[in-house]
Design a protein around this motif. Structure first.
Motif, PDB file in Angstrom:
ATOM      1  N   TYR A 140      -0.562  -1.636   1.972  1.00 36.18           N
ATOM      2  CA  TYR A 140      -0.817  -2.432   0.781  1.00 36.18           C
ATOM      3  C   TYR A 140      -2.100  -3.239   0.993  1.00 36.18           C
ATOM      4  N   TYR A 141      -2.962  -3.179   0.002  1.00 38.06           N
ATOM      5  CA  TYR A 141      -4.241  -3.877   0.035  1.00 38.06           C
ATOM      6  C   TYR A 141      -4.307  -4.881  -1.113  1.00 38.06           C
ATOM      7  N   ARG A 189      -1.891   0.174  -3.217  1.00 33.90           N
ATOM      8  CA  ARG A 189      -1.285   0.759  -2.021  1.00 33.90           C
ATOM      9  C   ARG A 189      -1.779   2.185  -1.836  1.00 33.90           C
ATOM     10  N   TRP A 230      -3.036  -5.997  -6.204  1.00 37.63           N
ATOM     11  CA  TRP A 230      -2.428  -5.332  -5.052  1.00 37.63           C
ATOM     12  C   TRP A 230      -2.462  -3.830  -5.331  1.00 37.63           C
ATOM     13  N   ARG A 255      -5.525   5.876  -3.348  1.00 36.50           N
ATOM     14  CA  ARG A 255      -5.013   4.511  -3.476  1.00 36.50           C
ATOM     15  C   ARG A 255      -4.626   4.272  -4.934  1.00 36.50           C
ATOM     16  N   ASP A 301       8.148   3.285  -1.678  1.00 34.35           N
ATOM     17  CA  ASP A 301       7.217   2.149  -1.665  1.00 34.35           C
ATOM     18  C   ASP A 301       6.455   2.067  -0.335  1.00 34.35           C
ATOM     19  N   ALA A 349       3.819   2.361   2.246  1.00 31.60           N
ATOM     20  CA  ALA A 349       2.368   2.538   2.105  1.00 31.60           C
ATOM     21  C   ALA A 349       1.665   1.396   2.817  1.00 31.60           C
ATOM     22  N   GLY A 385       3.554  -7.610   5.589  1.00 30.46           N
ATOM     23  CA  GLY A 385       4.196  -6.309   5.633  1.00 30.46           C
ATOM     24  C   GLY A 385       5.199  -6.222   6.775  1.00 30.46           C
ATOM     25  N   GLY A 436      -5.521  -4.620   4.543  1.00 35.24           N
ATOM     26  CA  GLY A 436      -4.297  -3.861   4.353  1.00 35.24           C
ATOM     27  C   GLY A 436      -3.182  -4.316   5.283  1.00 35.24           C
ATOM     28  N   GLN A 460       0.835  -2.922   6.438  1.00 35.55           N
ATOM     29  CA  GLN A 460       1.748  -1.786   6.344  1.00 35.55           C
ATOM     30  C   GLN A 460       3.126  -2.229   5.879  1.00 35.55           C
TER      31      GLN A 460
END
Length: 118
Positions: free
Chosen positions: A93-94, A37, A35, A44, A89, A91, A8, A111, A113
């Protein structure tokens, strides 16, 4: 299973980023990776998924044509190539994984960022 997500950062609108997520082990015979977010204060949402064996993919409508999910079987790693990034976009992201038979994702990474400035 431990998932380590990274890649990220802070970019301008229109830029690209590639997220990576390495799984510590391959626990399931057939497994999916995803994936998702999350924006603070919102639920989420799933962004993209891929089946490990066949590479079948799914994308949220808002990222179709801009994001690409892929996997490297040898490295137990899933990627999310994000092109033409937009401020929406932004967020955390996981990455996540589960057996293909499971209804919910079982294991989640910590996660990373992603911030897209306009």
């Amino acid at each position: 299973v431990q998932l380590q997500a990274y890649g990220g950062g802070l970019v301008q609108a229109g830029a690209c980023l590639r997220l990576s997520c390495a799984a510590s082990e391959r626990t399931f015979t057939n497994w999916n990776m995803a994936w998702a977010r999350q924006v603070l204060g919102k639920e989420r949402e799933e962004v993209a998924t891929i089946t490990w064996n066949w590479g079948a993919t799914y994308y949220k409508d808002s990222v179709k044509g801009r994001f690409t999910i892929s996997r490297d079987k040898a490295k137990n790693t899933v990627y999310l190539q994000m092109n033409s990034l937009k401020p929406e976009d932004t967020a955390i992201y996981y990455c996540a994984t589960k057996s293909s038979e499971a209804a919910q994702y079982t294991y989640w990474g910590q996660g990373t960022q992603v911030t897209v400035s306009s």
